[in-house]
Design a protein around this motif. Structure first.
Motif, mmCIF file in Angstrom:
data_model
loop_
_atom_site.group_PDB
_atom_site.id
_atom_site.type_symbol
_atom_site.label_atom_id
_atom_site.label_comp_id
_atom_site.label_asym_id
_atom_site.label_seq_id
_atom_site.Cartn_x
_atom_site.Cartn_y
_atom_site.Cartn_z
ATOM 1 N N LEU A 179 0.855 -1.181 0.000
ATOM 2 C CA LEU A 179 0.000 0.000 0.000
ATOM 3 C C LEU A 179 0.890 1.229 0.000
ATOM 4 O O LEU A 179 1.664 1.443 0.942
ATOM 5 N N ASN A 180 0.819 1.975 -1.064
ATOM 6 C CA ASN A 180 1.628 3.190 -1.215
ATOM 7 C C ASN A 180 3.110 2.930 -1.000
ATOM 8 O O ASN A 180 3.817 3.687 -0.335
ATOM 9 N N GLY A 181 3.570 1.807 -1.565
ATOM 10 C CA GLY A 181 4.984 1.481 -1.544
ATOM 11 C C GLY A 181 5.483 0.786 -0.294
ATOM 12 O O GLY A 181 6.666 0.460 -0.195
ATOM 13 N N LYS A 182 4.586 0.507 0.652
ATOM 14 C CA LYS A 182 4.985 -0.139 1.898
ATOM 15 C C LYS A 182 4.196 -1.419 2.112
ATOM 16 O O LYS A 182 3.004 -1.484 1.790
ATOM 17 N N PRO A 183 4.839 -2.431 2.681
ATOM 18 C CA PRO A 183 4.102 -3.667 2.987
ATOM 19 C C PRO A 183 2.942 -3.368 3.938
ATOM 20 O O PRO A 183 3.077 -2.579 4.877
ATOM 21 N N PHE A 184 1.818 -3.996 3.678
ATOM 22 C CA PHE A 184 0.620 -3.779 4.489
ATOM 23 C C PHE A 184 -0.105 -5.108 4.593
ATOM 24 O O PHE A 184 -0.226 -5.832 3.609
ATOM 25 N N SER A 185 -0.559 -5.447 5.774
ATOM 26 C CA SER A 185 -1.373 -6.647 5.931
ATOM 27 C C SER A 185 -2.563 -6.315 6.811
ATOM 28 O O SER A 185 -2.494 -5.451 7.688
ATOM 29 N N VAL A 186 -3.636 -7.005 6.547
ATOM 30 C CA VAL A 186 -4.887 -6.728 7.226
ATOM 31 C C VAL A 186 -5.597 -8.045 7.481
ATOM 32 O O VAL A 186 -5.541 -8.961 6.668
ATOM 33 N N ASP A 187 -6.244 -8.138 8.621
ATOM 34 C CA ASP A 187 -7.010 -9.324 8.979
ATOM 35 C C ASP A 187 -8.492 -8.957 8.942
ATOM 36 O O ASP A 187 -9.049 -8.461 9.933
ATOM 37 N N THR A 233 -2.675 4.982 -3.636
ATOM 38 C CA THR A 233 -3.809 5.878 -3.399
ATOM 39 C C THR A 233 -3.378 7.322 -3.643
ATOM 40 O O THR A 233 -2.199 7.623 -3.838
ATOM 41 N N ILE A 234 -4.338 8.215 -3.586
ATOM 42 C CA ILE A 234 -4.086 9.639 -3.795
ATOM 43 C C ILE A 234 -3.036 10.172 -2.815
ATOM 44 O O ILE A 234 -2.285 11.083 -3.148
ATOM 45 N N GLU A 235 -2.949 9.577 -1.643
ATOM 46 C CA GLU A 235 -1.978 10.065 -0.653
ATOM 47 C C GLU A 235 -0.541 9.908 -1.128
ATOM 48 O O GLU A 235 0.336 10.630 -0.643
ATOM 49 N N ALA A 236 -0.274 9.003 -2.053
ATOM 50 C CA ALA A 236 1.098 8.762 -2.508
ATOM 51 C C ALA A 236 1.287 8.978 -4.003
ATOM 52 O O ALA A 236 2.377 8.750 -4.509
ATOM 53 N N VAL A 237 0.259 9.449 -4.704
ATOM 54 C CA VAL A 237 0.404 9.611 -6.157
ATOM 55 C C VAL A 237 1.496 10.621 -6.495
ATOM 56 O O VAL A 237 2.151 10.520 -7.526
ATOM 57 N N ASP A 238 1.740 11.577 -5.618
ATOM 58 C CA ASP A 238 2.788 12.562 -5.917
ATOM 59 C C ASP A 238 4.199 12.019 -5.701
ATOM 60 O O ASP A 238 5.182 12.722 -5.938
ATOM 61 N N ASP A 239 4.303 10.765 -5.304
ATOM 62 C CA ASP A 239 5.613 10.111 -5.256
ATOM 63 C C ASP A 239 6.090 9.744 -6.663
ATOM 64 O O ASP A 239 7.237 9.352 -6.840
ATOM 65 N N THR A 240 5.201 9.852 -7.646
ATOM 66 C CA THR A 240 5.559 9.555 -9.031
ATOM 67 C C THR A 240 5.625 10.863 -9.812
ATOM 68 O O THR A 240 4.895 11.819 -9.510
ATOM 69 N N ALA A 241 6.475 10.911 -10.829
ATOM 70 C CA ALA A 241 6.601 12.118 -11.647
ATOM 71 C C ALA A 241 5.283 12.453 -12.338
ATOM 72 O O ALA A 241 4.875 13.619 -12.397
ATOM 73 N N VAL A 242 4.603 11.430 -12.847
ATOM 74 C CA VAL A 242 3.319 11.657 -13.520
ATOM 75 C C VAL A 242 2.292 12.186 -12.525
ATOM 76 O O VAL A 242 1.562 13.131 -12.816
ATOM 77 N N GLY A 243 2.245 11.601 -11.343
ATOM 78 C CA GLY A 243 1.306 12.062 -10.321
ATOM 79 C C GLY A 243 1.541 13.511 -9.939
ATOM 80 O O GLY A 243 0.598 14.296 -9.800
ATOM 81 N N ARG A 244 2.803 13.891 -9.766
ATOM 82 C CA ARG A 244 3.131 15.291 -9.450
ATOM 83 C C ARG A 244 2.705 16.212 -10.588
ATOM 84 O O ARG A 244 2.145 17.289 -10.354
ATOM 85 N N ALA A 245 2.965 15.797 -11.832
ATOM 86 C CA ALA A 245 2.589 16.621 -12.987
ATOM 87 C C ALA A 245 1.077 16.816 -13.045
ATOM 88 O O ALA A 245 0.593 17.919 -13.317
ATOM 89 N N VAL A 246 0.332 15.752 -12.781
ATOM 90 C CA VAL A 246 -1.131 15.852 -12.795
ATOM 91 C C VAL A 246 -1.598 16.791 -11.693
ATOM 92 O O VAL A 246 -2.421 17.684 -11.935
ATOM 93 N N GLN A 247 -1.086 16.636 -10.500
ATOM 94 C CA GLN A 247 -1.506 17.515 -9.406
ATOM 95 C C GLN A 247 -1.165 18.973 -9.708
ATOM 96 O O GLN A 247 -1.988 19.860 -9.464
ATOM 97 N N ASN A 248 0.017 19.231 -10.253
ATOM 98 C CA ASN A 248 0.389 20.600 -10.619
ATOM 99 C C ASN A 248 -0.530 21.161 -11.690
ATOM 100 O O ASN A 248 -0.924 22.333 -11.643
ATOM 101 N N ALA A 249 -0.877 20.337 -12.667
ATOM 102 C CA ALA A 249 -1.782 20.769 -13.735
ATOM 103 C C ALA A 249 -3.176 21.055 -13.184
ATOM 104 O O ALA A 249 -3.841 22.005 -13.612
ATOM 105 N N TRP A 250 -3.616 20.241 -12.236
ATOM 106 C CA TRP A 250 -4.934 20.458 -11.610
ATOM 107 C C TRP A 250 -4.958 21.825 -10.931
ATOM 108 O O TRP A 250 -5.943 22.548 -11.037
#
Length: 160
Positions: free
Chosen positions: A7-15, A73-90
């Protein structure tokens, strides 16, 4: 049943029950509330996340189906170059009005640009099936073009 995924680049487990929608795992278990509940039937797109880099409606995706996979998720999309570009364009095009659908819109746009870096208007119309109750579709299209490196008239942009 324990279900493990990234989840957003980190291991996540859920029961939880394997049938639980991914949306509720993200919001209620992981505490990440940027992904929104809209319709619950995969029509509006407010719940869009990336599942293995593909735009996916999390309200109808069972958490069992994401085992050993990667969710962004949206919380980590700006960790990608494309995500940052989209947010800046928005921001540059002042896309949101009420803003409720915008996390899903941004996730859909980022997935589109990963798949097709220079989309046409027709590509955008085909990929951006999320519903915006405020009707900012023209600004969304312009922002996608800007994030792709050109405005809606095909001119290069300076947004990085």
């Amino acid at each position: 049943m324990t279900i493990a995924f990234t989840l957003n680049g980190k291991p996540f487990s859920v029961d939880v029950e394997p049938e639980m929608p991914l949306l509720w795992v993200i919001r209620e278990v992981a505490g990440l509330t940027g992904t929104k509940f809209g319709c619950g039937v995969a029509q509006c797109g407010a719940c869009t996340v990336h599942l293995d880099k593909v735009a996916t409606r999390s309200c109808v995706t069972r958490v069992a189906d994401v085992a050993r996979r990667s969710v962004l998720t949206i919380e980590a999309v700006d960790d990608t170059a494309v995500g940052r570009a989209v947010q800046n364009a928005w921001i540059a095009h002042q896309v949101p009005q009420c803003g409720y659908c915008q996390s899903g819109q941004i996730m859909a746009a980022a997935a589109l640009l990963k798949k097709k870096p220079k989309p046409t208007d027709a590509d955008i119309d085909e990929a951006m099936t999320n519903i915006c109750r405020c009707g900012t579709y023209q600004r969304i299209r312009e922002a996608v073009h800007l994030a792709a490196g050109s405005d809606s008239l095909g001119r290069r942009s300076s947004i990085t």
